[in-house]
Design a protein around this motif. Structure first.
Motif, PDB file in Angstrom:
ATOM      1  N   ALA A 187      10.676  -5.644  -4.501  1.00 26.63           N
ATOM      2  CA  ALA A 187       9.653  -4.602  -4.395  1.00 26.63           C
ATOM      3  C   ALA A 187       8.676  -4.908  -3.271  1.00 26.63           C
ATOM      4  N   ASP A 225      10.383  -4.136   0.042  1.00 24.93           N
ATOM      5  CA  ASP A 225      10.445  -2.675   0.227  1.00 24.93           C
ATOM      6  C   ASP A 225       9.100  -2.122   0.669  1.00 24.93           C
ATOM      7  N   ASN A 226       8.006  -2.605   0.050  1.00 28.41           N
ATOM      8  CA  ASN A 226       6.672  -2.111   0.418  1.00 28.41           C
ATOM      9  C   ASN A 226       6.290  -2.527   1.834  1.00 28.41           C
ATOM     10  N   LYS A 286       7.951  -0.152   4.164  1.00 24.31           N
ATOM     11  CA  LYS A 286       7.255   1.140   4.222  1.00 24.31           C
ATOM     12  C   LYS A 286       6.035   1.065   5.124  1.00 24.31           C
ATOM     13  N   VAL A 287       5.282  -0.015   5.018  1.00 24.54           N
ATOM     14  CA  VAL A 287       4.094  -0.183   5.858  1.00 24.54           C
ATOM     15  C   VAL A 287       4.512  -0.300   7.328  1.00 24.54           C
TER      16      VAL A 287
END
Length: 99
Positions: free
Chosen positions: A34, A37-38, A41-42
């Motif tokens: 997780a 993945d974050n 995204k950033v």
């Protein structure tokens, strides 16, 4: 597709010298996946048009005069030391060098 696998988590545990149970490996695999993945995204949003910020609110230093206060004696400093030599702390060598 997941980038973080249980084998990778076990390998990271070995590198960090942390013994992980199978339960911890499973939990950390999901949590680290997780996080990755974050971060991805950033990274998609971070463009040259978006200015980098280290803090959301402008900071300013408040300086004060550096005035020495009451100091401990050598005896007070060393009173709870587990090992000492003369007036110094004695610690285990961490680089494998004998002194």
């Amino acid at each position: 597709m997941s980038e973080i696998t249980p084998d990778l988590v076990r390998h990271l545990g070995v590198l960090a010298r942390i013994q992980l149970s199978d339960e911890e490996v499973e939990r950390l695999t999901g949590q680290l996946d997780a996080i990755v993945d974050n971060i991805a995204k950033v990274s998609e949003v971070a463009t040259p048009e978006v200015l980098a910020t280290s803090h959301p609110i402008p900071l300013e230093n408040i300086f004060r005069e550096d005035v020495p206060g009451e100091m401990l004696t050598v005896a007070q400093v060393l009173q709870n030391a587990p090992d000492r030599t003369d007036d110094r702390f004695r610690v285990t060598a961490i680089l494998g060098e004998e002194q």
